[in-house]
Design a protein around this motif. Structure first.
Motif, short mmCIF file in Angstrom:
data_model
loop_
_atom_site.label_atom_id
_atom_site.label_comp_id
_atom_site.label_asym_id
_atom_site.label_seq_id
_atom_site.Cartn_x
_atom_site.Cartn_y
_atom_site.Cartn_z
N PRO A 136 59.13 16.81 -3.53
CA PRO A 136 58.00 16.32 -2.72
C PRO A 136 57.98 14.79 -2.60
N ALA A 137 58.23 14.08 -3.70
CA ALA A 137 58.24 12.61 -3.64
C ALA A 137 59.40 12.12 -2.79
N ARG A 138 60.56 12.74 -2.94
CA ARG A 138 61.73 12.33 -2.14
C ARG A 138 61.45 12.50 -0.65
N ARG A 139 60.77 13.59 -0.26
CA ARG A 139 60.42 13.79 1.15
C ARG A 139 59.45 12.72 1.62
N LEU A 140 58.46 12.38 0.79
CA LEU A 140 57.51 11.34 1.14
C LEU A 140 58.23 10.01 1.36
N TYR A 141 59.08 9.64 0.43
CA TYR A 141 59.79 8.36 0.54
C TYR A 141 60.67 8.32 1.79
N ALA A 142 61.33 9.43 2.10
CA ALA A 142 62.16 9.48 3.32
C ALA A 142 61.29 9.32 4.56
N ARG A 143 60.15 10.00 4.57
CA ARG A 143 59.23 9.90 5.71
C ARG A 143 58.73 8.48 5.93
N LEU A 144 58.58 7.72 4.81
CA LEU A 144 58.10 6.34 4.90
C LEU A 144 59.22 5.33 5.13
N GLY A 145 60.44 5.80 5.30
CA GLY A 145 61.54 4.91 5.66
C GLY A 145 62.34 4.35 4.51
N PHE A 146 62.17 4.88 3.31
CA PHE A 146 62.98 4.43 2.17
C PHE A 146 64.39 4.98 2.33
N ALA A 147 65.37 4.14 2.02
CA ALA A 147 66.77 4.53 2.14
C ALA A 147 67.44 4.50 0.77
N LEU A 148 68.45 5.32 0.63
CA LEU A 148 69.18 5.43 -0.63
C LEU A 148 70.00 4.17 -0.89
N ASP A 149 69.80 3.57 -2.07
CA ASP A 149 70.61 2.44 -2.53
C ASP A 149 71.73 2.94 -3.43
N SER A 150 71.38 3.81 -4.38
CA SER A 150 72.35 4.38 -5.30
C SER A 150 71.74 5.61 -5.94
N GLU A 151 72.57 6.39 -6.61
CA GLU A 151 72.06 7.57 -7.31
C GLU A 151 73.00 7.96 -8.42
N ASP A 152 72.45 8.71 -9.36
CA ASP A 152 73.24 9.33 -10.41
C ASP A 152 72.73 10.76 -10.57
N GLU A 153 73.09 11.42 -11.64
CA GLU A 153 72.69 12.81 -11.82
C GLU A 153 71.18 12.96 -12.02
N VAL A 154 70.51 11.91 -12.48
CA VAL A 154 69.09 11.99 -12.83
C VAL A 154 68.18 11.47 -11.73
N GLN A 155 68.52 10.33 -11.14
CA GLN A 155 67.59 9.72 -10.19
C GLN A 155 68.28 9.05 -9.03
N GLN A 156 67.48 8.75 -8.03
CA GLN A 156 67.90 7.98 -6.86
C GLN A 156 67.18 6.65 -6.88
N GLU A 157 67.89 5.60 -6.54
CA GLU A 157 67.29 4.28 -6.31
C GLU A 157 67.10 4.15 -4.81
N LEU A 158 65.87 3.88 -4.40
CA LEU A 158 65.54 3.78 -2.98
C LEU A 158 65.00 2.39 -2.65
N ARG A 159 65.17 2.01 -1.39
CA ARG A 159 64.72 0.69 -0.94
C ARG A 159 64.18 0.80 0.47
N TRP A 160 63.10 0.07 0.71
CA TRP A 160 62.54 -0.04 2.05
C TRP A 160 62.52 -1.53 2.41
N SER A 161 62.96 -1.83 3.62
CA SER A 161 62.88 -3.19 4.16
C SER A 161 62.16 -3.13 5.49
N ALA A 162 61.39 -4.16 5.76
CA ALA A 162 60.65 -4.21 7.03
C ALA A 162 61.63 -4.18 8.19
N PRO A 163 61.28 -3.46 9.24
CA PRO A 163 62.16 -3.40 10.43
C PRO A 163 62.27 -4.74 11.12
#
Length: 163
Positions: A136-163
């Motif tokens: 659910p949180a990953r869907r929310l972050y994607a909907r708000l424009g957060f993009a994947l920076d990196s990931e491992d087996e446990v977590q994803q690092e996400l980043r949002w930058s102003a358009p």
């Protein structure tokens, strides 16, 4: 300060307040259903949750000494907590937790949109980490424009930058 539309409001956690400390403790306990599912004595599980909370708080203070804690309020009642580290390049969402009964009702999106607006005005990004299993949180972050920076087996690092 981050602006949120009514009925939401952020209020800095008052560490001297018994009420604030009790809410943060109850919030953490309410968020640990994973530990409550263990086959163990309930008293031991409660001790484990308390120890995990202490470890999380100490780790947060060590890794993000400038971070500020906010209570997320709706109509003046606390429904969650936000921890933000105001870095130079990005606002780091260290933690955002909502009471189970407040989840899925738009509070998380409102809080994150407020952070995004503040970051855009400051010319910086917003970064955060999310557990791989928190769909659910990953869907929310994607909907708000957060993009994947990196990931491992446990977590994803996400980043949002102003358009």
């Amino acid at each position: 300060m981050y602006f949120l539309p009514s009925p939401f409001h952020l209020r800095e956690v008052d560490r001297a307040s018994d009420d604030d400390r009790a809410f943060v403790r109850a919030l953490y306990h309410a968020s640990r259903d994973d530990l409550r599912q263990l086959q163990a004595d309930p008293a031991i599980i409660e001790q484990l949750i308390t120890m995990q909370q202490n470890v999380q708080e100490h780790g947060c203070q060590q890794a993000y000494p400038q971070a500020r804690q906010w209570l997320i309020e709706r109509h003046g009642a606390p429904i969650g907590r936000l921890i933000v580290d105001p870095g130079e390049q990005a606002l780091r969402v260290v933690d955002i937790t909502l009471l189970p009964q407040a989840q899925g009702q738009g509070a998380g999106a409102v809080v994150l949109a407020g952070l995004q607006a503040h970051a855009a005005a400051q010319g910086c990004a917003v970064s955060l980490a999310v557990n791989q299993h928190n769909a659910p949180a990953r869907r929310l972050y994607a909907r708000l424009g957060f993009a994947l920076d990196s990931e491992d087996e446990v977590q994803q690092e996400l980043r949002w930058s102003a358009p």
